[in-house]
Design an enzyme around this catalytic site. Structure first.
Site, PDB file in Angstrom:
ATOM      1  N   ASP A 150       0.842  -1.192   0.000  1.00 44.49           N
ATOM      2  CA  ASP A 150       0.000   0.000   0.000  1.00 44.49           C
ATOM      3  C   ASP A 150       0.883   1.251   0.000  1.00 44.49           C
ATOM      4  O   ASP A 150       2.114   1.159   0.062  1.00 44.49           O
ATOM      5  CB  ASP A 150      -0.855  -0.047   1.281  1.00 44.49           C
ATOM      6  CG  ASP A 150      -2.270   0.446   1.037  1.00 44.49           C
ATOM      7  OD1 ASP A 150      -2.465   1.247   0.119  1.00 44.49           O
ATOM      8  OD2 ASP A 150      -3.163   0.034   1.806  1.00 44.49           O
TER       9      ASP A 150
ATOM     10  N   ASP B 283     -10.100   3.297  -3.568  1.00 47.22           N
ATOM     11  CA  ASP B 283     -10.842   2.092  -3.155  1.00 47.22           C
ATOM     12  C   ASP B 283     -12.252   2.014  -3.739  1.00 47.22           C
ATOM     13  O   ASP B 283     -12.965   3.013  -3.833  1.00 47.22           O
ATOM     14  CB  ASP B 283     -10.964   2.059  -1.625  1.00 47.22           C
ATOM     15  CG  ASP B 283      -9.609   1.867  -0.960  1.00 47.22           C
ATOM     16  OD1 ASP B 283      -8.587   1.852  -1.665  1.00 47.22           O
ATOM     17  OD2 ASP B 283      -9.580   1.736   0.276  1.00 47.22           O
TER      18      ASP B 283
HETATM   19  C1  GLA Z   1      -5.920   1.266   1.373  1.00 45.59           C
HETATM   20  C2  GLA Z   1      -6.080   0.232   0.275  1.00 45.59           C
HETATM   21  C3  GLA Z   1      -7.174  -0.744   0.665  1.00 45.59           C
HETATM   22  C4  GLA Z   1      -6.817  -1.409   1.981  1.00 45.59           C
HETATM   23  C5  GLA Z   1      -6.584  -0.365   3.059  1.00 45.59           C
HETATM   24  C6  GLA Z   1      -5.998  -0.935   4.315  1.00 45.59           C
HETATM   25  O1  GLA Z   1      -7.038   2.076   1.466  1.00 45.59           O
HETATM   26  O2  GLA Z   1      -6.370   0.851  -0.931  1.00 45.59           O
HETATM   27  O3  GLA Z   1      -7.357  -1.706  -0.353  1.00 45.59           O
HETATM   28  O4  GLA Z   1      -5.674  -2.198   1.809  1.00 45.59           O
HETATM   29  O5  GLA Z   1      -5.682   0.629   2.608  1.00 45.59           O
HETATM   30  O6  GLA Z   1      -5.817   0.029   5.303  1.00 45.59           O
END
Ligand code: GLA
Length: 633
Positions: A190, A277
């Site tokens: 990430d 996301d």
């Molecule tokens: C980010 C990523 C998600 C998830 C969260 C975890 O937002 O894009 O897919 O992994 O972090 O905190």
């Protein structure tokens, strides 16, 4: 005055020496340069904990879903990776920098009579079930949950240093721990640590995190140090390769389309998030889908676009919304997206298990040719996607994005079939056959995606257009010199900030990248007023790598595209075979008719297509490799 001009002279000399030393990016390499390490010849399939559990994840929840994957038969259909997302880490031990697991949440990690918990029993168990194990980290010092979580409950505890569970200063140590000692097979890396911990961030101000000057800003490519971000992700790639010399790994980049990653991830890792996301809301699905749908040339076996995990099982994609759930699945299959289930499978109703288990649609996603679908009909409400499969069949999807039903006429010609010979198709949801010649009428309900496997008589009888095989075409240099945001990505009303601020503004760089059957900014391919329904559109000062598996001829009609606003600078088109020049076309400027190119490529493994110009504003100089094709096998 003299002094100033001496200094200026020295500066100019320095600049020109630097220029002389920099390798020419358009020089042919004779090599396919997109990433091919790891185990991602087809898009990874499996499950991830985040959408169902966020940081409140534990072993029982993970193993419950893993068990259902095996028991339901999904595992035998290809769902293999069981990926633990954010929330597993307790802290980093200060004495030796070792990562400590939340053993209360993952009891098997504490079993082996050791002081330090280990994930080895956990990964052993998944492996014994015939599955693979995935883990999560962040490229910065802290994870996304550490930046964004509303509560402290599931976050690492302790001193500031103990809370630093990200890779940043521990790349080699952590990667060796994950892959060598703990036996993981997949890592998602990430990026919040690289953007959310500036000196004014709430967590830094609260004394819970150390400041790290942000090098990435999702909203402003101009405030992003693309080279520095790339460099960090490349270091992780090299560390994984050292820890897993047998290549049994998947490396998943998660920086949500920031740092222009949609252009370069294909050179660094196996999958890369193209957007922020997903959430279980229709408008959000459109955002994520749009961030990948025009990027077919940036996906290849070994390096896939990732519009984020499946949200089938929740909100607009739950069992009361089977049309939307099926659309989500069909579209992700066509995009060659990773198929990572995001539901708590212990509770998922059979109707949704059937969606996830549609073997005919999975086989499109897992087809070994690795061609992401291209867009052959494009409008705001309706799109038609086409995907060439390894046995020569086509998959076609008709996607109704909007809220009104659509009556569609699907044309054989859109599928690059002859319109005087029958086309046979099977509907992959209803399994009903359709046979038609020239065109067929289809009714598409709101938010529905019709998806078919088809067979017809190819319009190009003795070969394939390059735009039918994006998995074998790599825009090694796409000519984009100043990345700017892509305005074609759907901007949802339900953005992360709700209706605060100024709305969901365009933010994903990559506008003007190379495209199949389209000019770089979306216009129809056209040279001197003649249009081309097949071809590759790309900016000047670009180099395309094309894998040739046994074809004897390369043919195209080349020229400056009518969409270019630079009407003066000439472009030279050169074709190379395995690093050697095969042919060069005289300089062409805007408005000049297309020039035919026809070369013998017998025995050539890698063809390179270079469009070179003295222009410095590549963005104003789109070129077209019209009807570019490989022929005669
Ligand atoms: C980010 C990523 C998600 C998830 C969260 C975890 O937002 O894009 O897919 O992994 O972090 O905190």
């Amino acid at each position: 005055m003299n002094k100033i001009s001496a200094a200026a002279c020295a500066a100019i000399m320095l600049i020109s020496t630097a220029h002389a030393q920099r390798p020419d990016p358009l020089a042919p390499t004779g090599r396919w340069t997109a990433y091919s390490g790891g185990r991602a010849a087809t898009p990874p399939m499996g499950w991830n904990s985040w959408n169902a559990f966020a940081s409140a994840v534990d072993e029982e929840k993970v193993m419950g879903s893993a068990k259902r994957i095996v028991d339901s038969g999904l595992a035998s259909k290809g769902y293999r990776y069981i990926n633990l997302d954010d929330g597993w880490a307790a802290q980093r031990r200060e004495s030796d920098g070792r990562l400590i697991i939340r053993a209360d949440k993952f009891p098997s990690t504490a079993k082996r009579n050791q002081k330090t918990p280990s994930f080895k029993p956990y990964t052993d168990k998944l492996h014994a079930m015939g599955l693979k194990a995935g883990i999560y980290s962040d490229m910065g010092r802290n994870t996304c949950a550490q930046a964004w979580s509303a509560t402290d409950d599931d976050l690492p505890k302790g001193s500031v240093a103990e809370r630093e569970v990200g890779l940043h200063d521990f790349i080699d140590q952590d990667i060796a721990l994950y892959f060598r000692e703990w036996g993981f097979d997949y890592i998602k890396v990430d990026g919040c640590g690289l953007r959310d911990f500036g000196p004014n961030s709430p967590k830094v101000k609260a004394g819970q995190a150390r400041a790290l000057t942000p090098i990435m800003d999702l909203g402003a490519i101009s405030r992003t140090d693309v080279t520095a971000v790339q460099e960090l992700f490349r270091r992780v790639s090299a560390a994984i390769e050292r820890s897993r010399p047998d290549g049994d790994f998947v490396y998943s980049l998660c920086i949500w389309g920031a740092a222009n990653v949609r252009a370069w991830a294909k050179d660094v890792g196996n999958t890369s998030r193209t957007s922020d996301d997903i959430s279980p809301v229709w408008g959000r699905l459109l955002v994520n889908y749009d961030s990948a749908v025009h990027r077919a040339l940036y996906a290849h076996p070994g390096s896939w676009n990732d519009p984020d995990m499946l949200y089938i099982g929740a909100g607009d994609f739950d069992a009361d919304h089977l049309t939307e759930a099926r659309s989500h699945f069909s579209l992700w299959a066509m995009l060659n997206a990773p198929l990572l289930i995001g539901a708590d499978l212990r509770k998922t109703p059979d109707a949704l298990m059937d969606v996830l288990g549609n073997a005919d649609i999975i086989s499109l996603n897992q087809d070994i040719a690795g061609n992401q679908s291209t867009v052959v009909y494009d409008s705001s409400d309706l799109q038609i996607l086409l995907k060439t499969l390894s046995n020569g069949d086509k998959a076609v999807a008709i996607f109704n994005r909007g809220s009104g039903a659509q009556d569609v006429s699907l044309q054989a010609a859109q599928m690059k079939y002859r319109d005087d010979a029958p086309v046979e198709m099977i509907d992959l949801w209803t399994k009903k056959p359709i046979v038609f010649t020239k065109d067929t009428k289809l009714h598409v309900a709101p938010r529905e995606t019709l998806i078919f496997r088809a067979r017809g008589t190819r319009a190009l009888s003795d070969g394939l257009y390059l735009s039918e095989q994006p998995g074998k075409v790599n825009p090694a240099v796409d000519g984009v010199t100043r990345p700017i945001a892509d305005p074609t990505i759907f901007r949802t009303a339900a953005g992360w900030g709700g209706t605060h601020g100024a709305g969901d503004r365009p933010q994903y760089a990559g506008w003007g990248g190379a495209r199949a059957d389209s000019a770089p900014y979306g216009q129809t391919l056209q040279i001197a007023r003649k249009t081309y329904s097949s071809g590759i559109g790309i900016l000047a000062n670009s180099r395309l790598e094309v894998r040739n598996e046994g074809y004897r001829r390369f043919a195209a009609k080349v020229g400056v595209d009518d969409s270019a606003t630079d009407k003066t600078n000439p472009v030279v088109f050169t074709v190379y075979g395995d690093g050697k020049r095969l042919t060069e076309i005289r300089p062409l400027t805007w408005g000049m008719p297309a020039e035919p190119v026809e070369v013998d490529v017998s025995g050539v493994k890698l063809i390179e297509l270079v469009a070179r110009s003295a222009a410095t504003e590549n963005e104003a100089l789109s070129v077209t490799w019209g009807e570019a094709s490989l022929r005669g096998r």
